[in-house]
Design a protein around this motif. Structure first.
Motif, PDB file in Angstrom:
ATOM      1  N   LYS A   1     -37.120 -17.324  18.103  1.00 12.26           N
ATOM      2  CA  LYS A   1     -35.679 -17.166  17.863  1.00 12.26           C
ATOM      3  C   LYS A   1     -35.218 -15.730  18.138  1.00 12.26           C
ATOM      4  CE  LYS A   1     -32.080 -17.632  14.400  1.00 12.26           C
ATOM      5  NZ  LYS A   1     -31.752 -17.831  13.003  1.00 12.26           N
TER       6      LYS A   1
ATOM      7  N   ASP B   1     -33.366 -14.727  21.333  1.00 11.20           N
ATOM      8  CA  ASP B   1     -31.952 -15.088  21.492  1.00 11.20           C
ATOM      9  C   ASP B   1     -31.682 -15.708  22.873  1.00 11.20           C
ATOM     10  OD1 ASP B   1     -29.382 -15.359  20.473  1.00 11.20           O
ATOM     11  OD2 ASP B   1     -28.720 -13.444  21.331  1.00 11.20           O
TER      12      ASP B   1
ATOM     13  N   GLU C   1     -28.781 -20.953  13.594  1.00  9.94           N
ATOM     14  CA  GLU C   1     -28.352 -19.639  13.083  1.00  9.94           C
ATOM     15  C   GLU C   1     -28.707 -19.441  11.618  1.00  9.94           C
ATOM     16  OE1 GLU C   1     -26.140 -21.848  14.600  1.00  9.94           O
ATOM     17  OE2 GLU C   1     -26.450 -20.929  16.560  1.00  9.94           O
TER      18      GLU C   1
END
Length: 186
Positions: free
Chosen positions: A25, A28, A130
């Motif tokens: 993660k 991005d 997120e």
């Protein structure tokens, strides 16, 4: 009975898997997923009641970015992940270019690429959103994976790709590790 929520819970409760998801993660990347054996092996290990994790040859991180299709970019991303978790066999691929290598029509997204994987039980992906919730994609559902069935995806049922599927099954020899598997050849 295992279902999608059980698979997600299994991953959430596995610190090693969560560390890998968290590392991926941090890149991005657009439309990113960790896919294939990362999830499939976890499911099959659990259903075989293994106490030790089955080794997997690589951790497949995929993403979809038609704006940057340079293979060197993928290697740079792998290096970033290796700096963060050096003992993980990272493999990063931009699915916007992988159709060229695979001699297939262009993919429209990472999930489209996953849907073109050879086996339904391997056509799985996970990522963190997120809020760090685990998202699971399974274009053909998880039924085959949780029922220990290895079947070709519709894309590989086509005559010109069935030999690739069969060769892959022979090469992978999954039944030598997970003896309860049922392999389908049509």
């Amino acid at each position: 009975m295992m279902d999608e929520e059980a698979v997600i819970s299994m991953i959430r409760e596995d610190p090693w898997m969560m560390e890998i998801l968290t590392a991926a993660k941090t890149l991005d990347l657009p439309d990113w997923w960790i896919c294939a054996g990362f999830i499939r092996s976890k499911i099959w290990d659990s259903l075989h009641h293994f106490t030790e994790r089955t080794a997997i040859p690589d951790i497949d991180v995929i993403y979809f970015d038609p704006a940057t299709m340079d293979k060197l970019e993928e290697k740079k991303l792998e290096e970033k992940l290796k700096c963060r978790l050096p003992d993980i066999p990272w493999s990063v691929k931009n699915e916007a270019r992988m159709h060229i290598k695979s001699h297939m029509p262009a993919y429209s997204s990472s999930v489209d690429a996953i849907s073109k994987f050879p086996e339904t039980a391997t056509a799985l992906g996970v990522k963190l959103d997120e809020a760090n919730n685990i998202l699971l994609t399974a274009p053909y559902g998880i039924s085959d994976a949780i029922h220990l069935k290895v079947k070709p995806t519709p894309f590989f049922k086509k005559k010109e790709r069935m030999d690739i599927y069969k060769q892959r099954i022979l090469k992978k020899d999954w039944r030598s590790t997970w003896e309860k598997l049922t392999i389908y050849y049509d």
